[in-house]
Design an enzyme around this catalytic site. Structure first.
Site, mmCIF file in Angstrom:
data_model
loop_
_atom_site.group_PDB
_atom_site.id
_atom_site.type_symbol
_atom_site.label_atom_id
_atom_site.label_comp_id
_atom_site.label_asym_id
_atom_site.label_seq_id
_atom_site.Cartn_x
_atom_site.Cartn_y
_atom_site.Cartn_z
ATOM 1 N N PRO A 7 40.619 42.489 36.241
ATOM 2 C CA PRO A 7 40.667 40.908 35.352
ATOM 3 C C PRO A 7 40.991 40.342 36.516
ATOM 4 O O PRO A 7 41.953 40.496 37.151
ATOM 5 C CB PRO A 7 41.436 40.842 34.320
ATOM 6 C CG PRO A 7 41.591 41.623 33.670
ATOM 7 C CD PRO A 7 41.321 42.847 34.589
ATOM 8 N N CYS A 8 40.485 39.056 37.280
ATOM 9 C CA CYS A 8 40.723 38.238 38.596
ATOM 10 C C CYS A 8 41.501 37.125 38.187
ATOM 11 O O CYS A 8 40.750 36.259 39.576
ATOM 12 C CB CYS A 8 38.755 38.486 39.260
ATOM 13 S SG CYS A 8 38.006 37.612 37.793
ATOM 14 N N GLN A 9 41.929 36.888 37.244
ATOM 15 C CA GLN A 9 42.070 35.186 37.142
ATOM 16 C C GLN A 9 43.421 34.818 38.300
ATOM 17 O O GLN A 9 43.375 33.902 38.315
ATOM 18 C CB GLN A 9 43.447 34.819 35.932
ATOM 19 C CG GLN A 9 42.292 34.569 34.565
ATOM 20 C CD GLN A 9 42.211 36.226 33.635
ATOM 21 O OE1 GLN A 9 42.920 36.755 34.914
ATOM 22 N NE2 GLN A 9 42.228 36.263 32.287
ATOM 23 N N SER B 154 40.932 34.047 41.259
ATOM 24 C CA SER B 154 39.969 33.128 40.756
ATOM 25 C C SER B 154 40.481 31.922 41.100
ATOM 26 O O SER B 154 41.380 30.947 40.909
ATOM 27 C CB SER B 154 39.479 34.021 38.872
ATOM 28 O OG SER B 154 38.177 32.136 39.098
ATOM 29 N N ASN C 121 35.646 42.229 42.685
ATOM 30 C CA ASN C 121 37.002 41.576 42.180
ATOM 31 C C ASN C 121 36.131 39.822 42.452
ATOM 32 O O ASN C 121 34.534 40.371 43.540
ATOM 33 C CB ASN C 121 38.352 41.287 42.417
ATOM 34 C CG ASN C 121 39.053 41.085 41.738
ATOM 35 O OD1 ASN C 121 39.181 40.224 41.365
ATOM 36 N ND2 ASN C 121 39.930 41.566 41.330
#
Length: 347
Positions: free
Chosen positions: A84-86, A89, A124
């Site tokens: 996951p790339c929060q 981002s 990603n």
């Protein structure tokens, strides 16, 4: 000659990477994800693979070895890690989520160090390179080098990798067994447009907002309020924007009054002859981007979003409307994944 490659898909989600690698002929052993809502979808589409519903922070390599009977130093084993790339981002998120996702790549390293697979693939957001004062990627690259891997990474355009979307992604390929890393050759074509993927000519019946398709095809779309329905009807077909009704005080959104230059894509329609915008987890909401159908007065359906993500039309998604949209939007486009896998096999 059939290849003998096999893969474990860390942070698998609903299986976009697994789908593409499987299409290339790689045997998928398992998908690993903390979110159990992906389980039914993953297992429905990847027969013979396991879904391991574990938090990688707490899961141990020894447990994975026992679960899959994996050998160490297997030259034909591929570890896929699309965390996951929060943290990297551009989209705002909570500090808790950001901190959590920032550390996941370290935990992925534990599994690499323990098993030393022949190949590693990481996908990603581009921000993984650009984040100021962030050394996570540099530390990971140093780790790979220290462990004897050769790696290459770059920012790629998905519309150069067979995906009809304007979407840039970070891709890293590493190998312990090859000195040269080969990326798929970019393919530049004007065929990757919305018209060639959705619409009646592509098998999508015309539907109204709020349509519910109970079949596995999932041609379902969100309902719209009376006001939003009027807004989309007032937006010109084939690429129109909310500027068309910005002077209508009843339709104009108060927060954007006199600010047509910001968030210009929301409530917009896609263009038939251009790639789609990035399919996000909220692509079913016209208020969250240019997700209006080019012609019909509604947002995208679940199956339309999945098709623009290059999922096969027989890929089965299980869950409610919001859950399935999340599964589709979070996924790596399978066609891009397939080309990455093929480049590894050919090399």
């Amino acid at each position: 000659m059939k290849n003998k490659f096999m893969a474990v898909d860390f942070f698998s989600g609903a299986g976009g990477m697994s789908c593409g690698f499987s299409q290339a002929g790689v045997k998928i052993l398992a998908g690993i994800d903390i979110d159990n809502q992906f389980k039914q979808t993953y297992l429905a589409n990847h027969k013979g693979a396991k879904f391991i519903n574990k938090d990688i922070i707490r899961y141990q390599p020894e447990d994975l070895q026992e679960e899959l009977n994996l050998a160490k130093f297997d030259d034909e084993l591929i570890f896929i890690g699309c965390s996951p790339c929060q943290y990297w981002s551009k989209i705002n998120t909570t500090k808790h989520k950001a901190a959590y996702t920032n550390n996941l790549i370290w935990d992925f390293q534990r599994f690499i160090k323990y098993f030393m697979p022949g190949y590693i693939v990481v996908e990603n957001v581009p921000g993984i390179i650009n984040k100021k004062n962030n050394h996570i990627l540099l530390d990971f690259l140093d780790f790979l080098t220290f462990q004897g891997y050769r790696s290459e990474h770059r920012i790629v355009r998905t519309d150069h990798y067979g995906v009809p979307q304007k979407r840039n992604r970070f891709v890293l390929i590493a190998s312990r067994v090859k000195d040269k890393i080969v990326f798929p050759e970019p393919e530049i074509t004007n065929k990757l447009n919305v018209r060639n993927y959705i619409g009646p000519d592509q098998g999508f019946a015309k539907i109204d907002a709020g349509h519910l398709d109970k079949s596995d095809y999932a041609h379902s779309t969100s309902s719209l309020s009376a006001l939003n329905l009027e807004r989309i009807r007032s937006t010109p077909k084939n690429g129109g924007t909310r500027e068309a009704w910005s002077q209508n005080p009843r339709l104009q959104i108060p927060a954007y009054m006199g600010k047509d230059n910001i968030f210009r894509t929301i409530y917009g329609r896609m263009s038939w002859d251009k790639p789609a915008p990035t399919i996000t987890t909220r692509f079913i909401a016209v208020s969250c981007g240019r997700f209006g159908h080019p012609e019909e007065d509604r947002g995208l359906s679940l199956r339309e979003g999945a098709t623009l993500q290059t999922f096969p039309k027989d890929y089965k998604f299980i869950g409610g409307l919001v859950s399935i949209a999340k599964q589709i939007g979070n996924a790596v486009p399978p066609e891009m994944a397939k080309r990455i896998a093929e480049s590894i096999i050919k090399n």
